[in-house]
Design a protein around this motif. Sequence first.
Motif, short mmCIF file in Angstrom:
data_model
loop_
_atom_site.label_atom_id
_atom_site.label_comp_id
_atom_site.label_asym_id
_atom_site.label_seq_id
_atom_site.Cartn_x
_atom_site.Cartn_y
_atom_site.Cartn_z
N GLN A 170 48.95 36.80 29.59
CA GLN A 170 48.35 38.10 29.31
C GLN A 170 47.97 38.76 30.63
O GLN A 170 47.30 38.13 31.46
N ASN A 171 48.40 40.01 30.83
CA ASN A 171 48.01 40.81 31.99
C ASN A 171 47.33 42.07 31.49
O ASN A 171 47.83 42.71 30.55
N VAL A 172 46.21 42.44 32.13
CA VAL A 172 45.49 43.65 31.77
C VAL A 172 45.31 44.49 33.03
O VAL A 172 44.89 43.98 34.07
N PHE A 173 45.63 45.77 32.92
CA PHE A 173 45.49 46.71 34.03
C PHE A 173 44.58 47.86 33.60
O PHE A 173 44.78 48.43 32.53
N ARG A 174 43.60 48.19 34.42
CA ARG A 174 42.83 49.42 34.24
C ARG A 174 43.34 50.38 35.31
O ARG A 174 43.17 50.14 36.49
#
Length: 189
Positions: A71-75
């Motif tokens: 899982q990768n999360v970018f803001r």
Amino acid sequence: MLILFETGCARIIRESAYTPLPVTPAWQLLLDAKPFPKDWDVDPCNPERCLRETYAARVFGIIDVPGHVIQNVFRLENTEAAKAKFRTYREVDFRPRQPPNRQFLPPPEITYHSPFADEYYLGCGVDEVPACRAIFRYGNYFVYFYFDIDGGKGDGLNIREVEPILRAMDERAAAVLGLRPRAEPTKTP
């Protein structure tokens, strides 16, 4: 409405014209191991990979068994940047592979469509191994998942085990970002 006086001239600024983007740290959108099968675990968070403001990542799996989920999360700085990232991932990660020239397409076993994401896509196929990929865009946040799918050797998730993870991602995003479901779930061609 807000009125500002600058050098004797009145200037009217509509407050509703500017809606600040969420600044929730990216790591707050990471999932825990709850939506995964009971023998699956999550790697422990460390500041370099998952306790960051604008990017966070996690790996899920069974210790000493091939097959994992990433899982990768970018803001991102704005919604347009998140839209561009979604388009790029959609064009690159889901395109036909050569060989075997198989495109990552929505699997018939999973009919779930995100009711919270502004954009969403799930596709499954074969690159090196059977796999699924999912992408979500929630305003200025972009979330990417890679799922190894079990090819019959116990080396990944069963395809039916993917949907609870997709639902958990939406629930997490809704809780953290204060999102409400849309009238029609997001469907991205």
